[in-house]
Design an enzyme around this catalytic site. Structure first.
Site, PDB file in Angstrom:
ATOM      1  N   CYS A   1     -19.254 -19.832  -7.208  1.00  0.00           N
ATOM      2  CA  CYS A   1     -19.204 -20.608  -6.530  1.00  0.00           C
ATOM      3  C   CYS A   1     -19.305 -21.822  -6.660  1.00  0.00           C
ATOM      4  O   CYS A   1     -18.748 -23.143  -5.646  1.00  0.00           O
ATOM      5  CB  CYS A   1     -20.130 -20.242  -5.240  1.00  0.00           C
TER       6      CYS A   1
ATOM      7  N   HIS B   1     -24.598 -28.638  -1.455  1.00  0.00           N
ATOM      8  CA  HIS B   1     -23.736 -27.122  -1.207  1.00  0.00           C
ATOM      9  C   HIS B   1     -24.233 -26.585  -0.257  1.00  0.00           C
ATOM     10  O   HIS B   1     -23.242 -26.105   0.071  1.00  0.00           O
ATOM     11  CB  HIS B   1     -24.530 -25.989  -2.562  1.00  0.00           C
TER      12      HIS B   1
ATOM     13  N   GLU C   1     -32.387 -27.345  -2.087  1.00  0.00           N
ATOM     14  CA  GLU C   1     -31.514 -28.275  -2.714  1.00  0.00           C
ATOM     15  C   GLU C   1     -31.835 -29.778  -2.057  1.00  0.00           C
ATOM     16  O   GLU C   1     -31.668 -30.032  -2.689  1.00  0.00           O
ATOM     17  CB  GLU C   1     -30.380 -27.690  -1.892  1.00  0.00           C
TER      18      GLU C   1
ATOM     19  N   LYS D   1     -20.261 -27.393   4.502  1.00  0.00           N
ATOM     20  CA  LYS D   1     -19.870 -25.633   4.712  1.00  0.00           C
ATOM     21  C   LYS D   1     -19.522 -25.727   6.282  1.00  0.00           C
ATOM     22  O   LYS D   1     -19.722 -24.376   6.947  1.00  0.00           O
ATOM     23  CB  LYS D   1     -20.727 -25.257   4.037  1.00  0.00           C
TER      24      LYS D   1
ATOM     25  N   HIS E   1     -17.913 -21.446   3.665  1.00  0.00           N
ATOM     26  CA  HIS E   1     -18.695 -20.964   2.006  1.00  0.00           C
ATOM     27  C   HIS E   1     -17.109 -20.736   1.406  1.00  0.00           C
ATOM     28  O   HIS E   1     -16.326 -19.425   1.724  1.00  0.00           O
ATOM     29  CB  HIS E   1     -19.612 -20.223   1.503  1.00  0.00           C
TER      30      HIS E   1
ATOM     31  N   PHE F   1     -24.517 -18.079  -7.463  1.00  0.00           N
ATOM     32  CA  PHE F   1     -24.490 -16.617  -8.505  1.00  0.00           C
ATOM     33  C   PHE F   1     -24.798 -16.736  -9.479  1.00  0.00           C
ATOM     34  O   PHE F   1     -23.347 -17.070 -10.522  1.00  0.00           O
ATOM     35  CB  PHE F   1     -24.098 -15.304  -7.552  1.00  0.00           C
TER      36      PHE F   1
END
Length: 417
Positions: free
Chosen positions: A165, A305, A316, A337, A342, A403
């Site tokens: 991502c 994110h 985060e 998002k 996403h 990831f």
């Protein structure tokens, strides 16, 4: 060696909440959700039955039938978004040295639908390997920038970055450095993804990564809300034209913003889970600030994110508090998002656009769908909840994580001579 300055002169967006740049921005400011029941296949046996699909996208509006059949959706999306960005930039390609124009693109997966369908068709047969001759060229992740380059004759650096991502944020940082170092005048950069397929949804469901709020898809992506239960898968593309400043000035280009820095780091912790203390996230934001020559108090807004996962959102925000200290409460923090879902490898690109446009328009898009306060989140942080907020924006940061522990961060600044 003095580094060249790099500016953004064109933008293109193909998203679940708008098929053009203007539609995307209008939907962001109005807090529109792109989540809805999946239309591409029968979801009866799937845990999650919704996603953020593109709306009213018809490949025949952009490609002839023969051309469209040679392109996976993720490559189609890349071409459409990059075409818009090139047009938006006002570039006269007939008068440009195409040896100094490159394409650096991001994709986390690439042609997943093509791979899925070809393997399923083979499995249904008698074992004879009858595959479409375009199977491999449609599937491979690097084919999107390849097709963009072929379409326009760009002969500069051409490749795809793959870091889950964080892919398109990685692409932007690479593009920044190529221009900074004087190797290219212009880079078309961004990312695309088209993973709303049986394999994509089934795979993420197996990881328990997706929201299963099937009774209310439009409210399922709810970053920072106490009742968040996973992310909502999206699809689409975002494109940016990055250009060396003097080159842009010489042709009288309009400038959206200056890309002044990028940072990279790794969590080195877990395949899919973030480090609970946000160590890698702290490092990537510090790296980005240092690379840009900024102090923490210079930052006005952070597009997080913010995927709407129980662990990721808290980690985060803890990292932001650590890096920015008392100034954190003065920053407009948001997660777009909540509206787009996403977009995996395309997330960094469309969220960079959602960070640049507030510099131009003086308004921060909201984090929608927030209903319940999470006691694990610092209440002094301004998460731009449910409504857009007006403010002057001089510096905007965008975080993207993937990831594998991949972290990328970019920062844009209002252009000044």
């Amino acid at each position: 060696m003095e580094l060249k300055r790099v500016v953004v002169t064109g933008l293109g967006a193909l998203t679940p909440i708008g098929n053009t740049l203007d539609e995307y921005w209008e939907s962001l400011v109005s807090g529109k959700s792109g989540a809805a029941p999946i239309t591409y296949y029968d979801t009866e046996k799937f845990k999650t039955k919704f996603a953020c699909e593109l709306k009213n996208f018809d490949a025949s509006d952009y490609f002839d039938r023969k051309e469209a059949r040679k392109l996976d959706k993720f490559a189609q999306y890349a071409i459409v978004a990059s075409d818009e960005a090139i047009k938006d930039s006002g570039l006269d390609l007939d008068n440009e040295n195409k040896l100094r124009i490159g394409v650096i693109w991001g994709a986390g997966i690439g042609g997943l639908e093509t791979f899925q369908n070809e393997v399923l068709n083979y499995a249904k047969g008698d074992g004879t390997p009858r595959f479409n001759p375009f199977f491999i060229p449609k599937m491979i992740a690097d084919i999107a920038p390849g097709n963009i380059s072929i379409r326009h004759g760009f002969m500069g650096p051409n490749y795809t970055t793959v870091s889950a991502c964080a892919s398109s944020a990685n692409a932007m940082i690479d593009a920044l450095n190529y221009i900074r170092l004087g190797y290219s005048d212009i880079i078309v950069t961004g990312g695309s993804e088209a993973a709303v397929t049986e394999a994509g949804m089934g795979g993420f469901n197996a990881m328990h990564a997706l929201s299963t709020r099937n009774e209310s898809p439009e409210t399922a992506s709810r970053p920072f809300d106490a009742n968040r239960d996973g992310f909502v898968l999206g699809e689409g593309a975002g494109a940016l034209i990055l250009e060396e400043l003097e080159h842009a000035k010489a042709r009288g280009a309009s400038i959206y913003a200056e890309l002044i820095g990028g940072g990279l780091s790794s969590d080195a912790y877990h395949m899919t889970a973030p480090h609970p203390d946000g160590i890698g996230v702290i490092a990537v934001m510090k790296n980005c600030l240092q690379n840009a020559g900024l102090k923490p108090e210079d930052v006005d807004t952070i597009n997080t994110h913010g995927t709407s996962t129980p662990l990721g959102d808290v980690a985060e925000l803890k990292a932001i508090s650590e890096v920015f200290g008392d100034h954190a409460k003065n920053i407009n923090i948001n997660s777009t998002k909540s509206m787009t879902g996403h977009l995996l490898g395309a997330a960094g690109a469309i969220e960079a656009i959602a960070s640049i446009l507030p510099i131009k328009h003086g308004i921060i898009p909201p984090t929608i769908n927030h209903e319940t306060v999470d006691e694990n989140i610092d209440p002094s942080l301004n998460l731009t909840l449910n409504k857009p907020q007006k403010r002057e924006v001089n510096v905007a940061m965008s975080n993207t994580f993937g990831f594998g522990g991949h972290n990328a961060c970019v920062v844009f600044k209002k252009y000044q001579e």
